[in-house]
Design an enzyme around this catalytic site. Structure first.
Site, PDB file in Angstrom:
ATOM      1  N   GLY A 149       0.802  -1.222   0.000  1.00 48.60           N
ATOM      2  CA  GLY A 149       0.000   0.000   0.000  1.00 48.60           C
ATOM      3  C   GLY A 149       0.833   1.270   0.000  1.00 48.60           C
ATOM      4  O   GLY A 149       1.938   1.336  -0.559  1.00 48.60           O
ATOM      5  N   SER A 150       0.309   2.306   0.675  1.00 44.74           N
ATOM      6  CA  SER A 150       0.881   3.661   0.582  1.00 44.74           C
ATOM      7  C   SER A 150       2.257   3.822   1.227  1.00 44.74           C
ATOM      8  O   SER A 150       2.856   4.885   1.118  1.00 44.74           O
ATOM      9  CB  SER A 150      -0.080   4.666   1.216  1.00 44.74           C
ATOM     10  OG  SER A 150      -1.291   4.711   0.494  1.00 44.74           O
ATOM     11  N   THR A 151       2.773   2.771   1.887  1.00 41.56           N
ATOM     12  CA  THR A 151       4.137   2.864   2.436  1.00 41.56           C
ATOM     13  C   THR A 151       5.166   2.990   1.322  1.00 41.56           C
ATOM     14  O   THR A 151       6.328   3.325   1.591  1.00 41.56           O
ATOM     15  CB  THR A 151       4.460   1.615   3.292  1.00 41.56           C
ATOM     16  OG1 THR A 151       4.259   0.435   2.512  1.00 41.56           O
ATOM     17  CG2 THR A 151       3.587   1.568   4.527  1.00 41.56           C
ATOM     18  N   MET A 152       4.768   2.759   0.053  1.00 42.26           N
ATOM     19  CA  MET A 152       5.698   2.864  -1.079  1.00 42.26           C
ATOM     20  C   MET A 152       5.745   4.279  -1.667  1.00 42.26           C
ATOM     21  O   MET A 152       6.617   4.585  -2.487  1.00 42.26           O
ATOM     22  CB  MET A 152       5.298   1.872  -2.181  1.00 42.26           C
ATOM     23  CG  MET A 152       5.390   0.417  -1.770  1.00 42.26           C
ATOM     24  SD  MET A 152       7.064  -0.079  -1.300  1.00 42.26           S
ATOM     25  CE  MET A 152       7.934   0.140  -2.838  1.00 42.26           C
ATOM     26  N   LYS A 153       4.830   5.134  -1.289  1.00 45.45           N
ATOM     27  CA  LYS A 153       4.769   6.469  -1.885  1.00 45.45           C
ATOM     28  C   LYS A 153       6.058   7.291  -1.708  1.00 45.45           C
ATOM     29  O   LYS A 153       6.455   8.027  -2.623  1.00 45.45           O
ATOM     30  CB  LYS A 153       3.578   7.238  -1.321  1.00 45.45           C
ATOM     31  CG  LYS A 153       2.236   6.719  -1.820  1.00 45.45           C
ATOM     32  CD  LYS A 153       1.050   7.406  -1.177  1.00 45.45           C
ATOM     33  CE  LYS A 153      -0.269   6.840  -1.692  1.00 45.45           C
ATOM     34  NZ  LYS A 153      -1.443   7.411  -1.015  1.00 45.45           N
TER      35      LYS A 153
END
Length: 626
Positions: free
Chosen positions: A346-350
């Site tokens: 999820g958004s931890t890759m942004k």
């Protein structure tokens, strides 16, 4: 004839006859012995001669058991150790009934219970019964058993036995039977014989017990001997050692002894293994995870904490069983989810999308740079909720509010080949080599197979990638190493094979790290990760769970938080994952239910664990206010 003459005649009379008789007797005895020696030597005992059988019976194999090595943490604290214990082994077919009361007292058991157990075993002819095990050397039962075995004759119990004795046959009847005139039936009489005996069928044997002093907190990482995957299984060849075996072998040509000791295998005790794990940090991670899983009614949770140099300081999973309790076993509670599960992060890759764009001068990430979020891009729609922060927002705001459309807008400026190359350098899709037997390498599809939707969803942790939690935590090491990423290390003494890889420009990494500081603030999605007195940076994430190849229709989600502290010169990097939390609450009113996101579940684990860790780490400076 005189008396003297008569005596001389008597002495010499039949002298030669008597002498000859004695000679013949000796000759016959000699021949008899010689025949017996030859017959014994050549006597057939099955397929081998009696001599060969005798030699085989005298060959004695001696085994020295190797001690299993200990598993230690980085500070020498014992995580797993083999204790030398004792066990009491009974042969139910030999233990005398008269000794049961004494034996029950020695074993600290009731007479009735022991009698029942022995009777049951005798009924099926069992000759092996471990009645007590895992006895410490100081246990009173051991001294009781030794005392019972060494009873003096006067203190021994009188044991009565019924013996069958063949009835006497009269001489006349035997003669008639020999002449086959009369047939004799052999009969027996029961005769009771009582005498004092020592206890039989009781053996005190050496035993070993694998002890895990830290209990459930390390169970999925360590595993158990001969059962679960983990350190115990993966490094069994190092821990187990090799039993020593000797054999007393017959050698008729030897001068000193007929039986010479021959070494079959040399005794080698198992080696100790020292892990990079810090048991105190592990405890704080595990207890925070356990508390959060219960509070949020999650199915399970996992967490990993790394040092800046890539050493694994903690690897926690919950639920987990205490490996010291052999009566309970659930395979799921020994599964190391940190390494074995591949998931969409999820958004931890942004943050990585933003660092790459900054590295390539596609963005400036300054306060006056605005990213348009007013128009939909592909399947990523723009709506009123998505634009509640404005039609154009900064990179800082995109990260603070975990804005998908804003992230996709930035990724549109990147080439898919560059994104694939960067994700590969970060270690996604490649094994870490920590515990190969249980580790998943995740996945990262080659960019040739990507469509536009794949590149867009990859920018916020979905699409053509899956990862385990350890890989995700490792990627965040770029913020602690000026854009480079070192390999992970779990064994303290082991040399890492991989080299440190430079992934990003140090300036780009530093700039995005400062923006992630605002994520863990009252304005950001990671507001619940704030720790008073310390600068915390990180990123929340939420991903729908895939069930049977499709996203869950029941709304099952995984929530994430990956963060580091302090922001400048990070010392600790922590990644947390909760599986399907069902009870989450608002920050302003703990009684008001809210949908579960990384902000109100996983971020709380970070705060709980890191608060305790930082309190005990005097090397990190406490600041008065954030």
């Amino acid at each position: 004839m005189s008396i003297k003459r008569l005596l001389r005649t008597f002495k010499v009379q039949n002298y030669w006859q008597r002498q000859g008789l004695i000679k013949y007797i000796f000759v016959f005895l000699f021949l008899g012995f010689a025949f017996r020696i030859v017959s014994v030597n050549q006597l057939d005992a099955g397929k081998v001669s009696l001599q060969e059988k005798g030699v085989k019976q005298t060959i004695n194999k001696l085994t020295e058991t190797a001690r299993r090595g200990d598993i230690l943490d980085r500070n020498g604290e014992i995580l797993a150790s083999s204790l030398i214990l004792k066990k009491v082994n009974l042969d139910p077919t030999k233990v005398q009934l008269e000794y049961i009361p004494k034996l029950a007292t020695a074993l600290n058991m009731s007479n009735k219970k022991l009698s029942k157990i022995l009777a049951k075993k005798r009924k099926i002819g069992s000759r092996y019964l471990i009645i007590k095990k895992n006895l410490m050397l100081t246990d009173p039962i051991i001294s009781n058993i030794v005392k019972l075995q060494k009873e003096k004759i006067k203190d021994r119990t009188k044991v009565c036995r019924i013996k069958k004795k063949k009835d006497k046959v009269e001489l006349l009847d035997r003669a008639l039977s020999f002449l086959k005139v009369k047939e004799i039936k052999i009969t027996y009489s029961n005769i009771k014989s009582c005498q004092k005996e020592k206890i039989d069928g009781l053996v005190l044997q050496e035993d070993t017990y694998r002890s895990y002093p830290k209990g459930a907190s390390l169970a999925p990482l360590l595993g158990r001997t001969h059962r679960d995957s983990g350190i115990e299984t993966e490094f069994n060849h190092v821990l187990a050692g090799q039993d020593g075996k000797k054999q007393l072998k017959y050698n008729q040509n030897s001068r000193g002894s007929y039986f010479i000791p021959e070494i079959i295998s040399t005794l080698k005790h198992g080696q100790d293994i020292k892990l990079t794990i810090d048991s105190k940090i592990q405890y704080h991670a595990y207890t925070a995870l356990e508390k959060s899983v219960k509070k949020h009614a999650a199915d399970s949770g996992s967490a990993i904490i790394l040092a800046a140099n890539g050493e694994v300081l903690a690897m926690a999973n919950y639920p987990a069983d205490d490996p010291n309790d052999r009566s309970v076993y659930n395979a799921e509670n020994y599964r190391n989810r940190v390494l074995s599960d591949k998931v969409e992060p999820g958004s931890t890759m942004k943050p990585f999308t933003m660092v790459l764009a900054l590295d390539q001068n596609k963005i400036t990430a300054t306060a006056d740079e605005l990213i348009d979020v007013s128009k939909s891009i592909g399947h990523i729609k723009s709506d009123t909720k998505a634009r509640r922060h404005g039609n154009a927002i900064t990179i800082k705001k995109i990260l603070e509010k975990s804005h998908n459309l804003g992230t996709v807008n930035v990724s549109e400026r990147l080439d898919k080949e560059d994104m694939y190359s960067t994700w590969s350098k970060l270690g996604f899709g490649r094994p870490l080599g920590l515990i190969p037997g249980i580790e998943t390498s995740g996945s990262l599809r080659h960019f040739d197979s990507w469509g536009l939707a794949d590149k867009r969803t990859l920018s916020f942790g979905h699409g053509p990638m899956e990862t385990n939690l350890a890989q995700l935590a490792r990627a965040y090491l770029v913020f602690a190493n000026k854009g480079s990423i070192p390999p992970l290390k779990l064994l303290k003494e082991a040399n890492t094979i991989e080299d440190t890889v430079q992934v990003f420009n140090p300036k780009s990494v530093d700039k995005i790290a400062q923006l992630l500081d605002s994520v863990a603030s009252n304005k950001g999605s990671g507001y619940r990760a704030q720790i008073k007195g310390y600068h915390v940076a990180g990123k929340t994430g939420t991903a729908e769970m895939v069930v049977n190849g499709a996203y869950s229709k029941k709304g099952a989600k995984r929530t994430f938080f990956t963060g580091f502290v302090p922001v400048q010169n990070p010392q600790y990097i922590m990644a947390i994952r909760l599986d399907y939390p069902k009870k989450c609450y608002t920050s302003w009113n703990p009684n008001i239910r809210n949908k579960c996101e990384g902000s109100n579940s996983a971020a709380m684990v970070f705060k709980e664990a890191m608060s305790n860790i930082l309190t005990n780490d005097k090397s990190i400076k406490f600041i008065a206010s954030k």
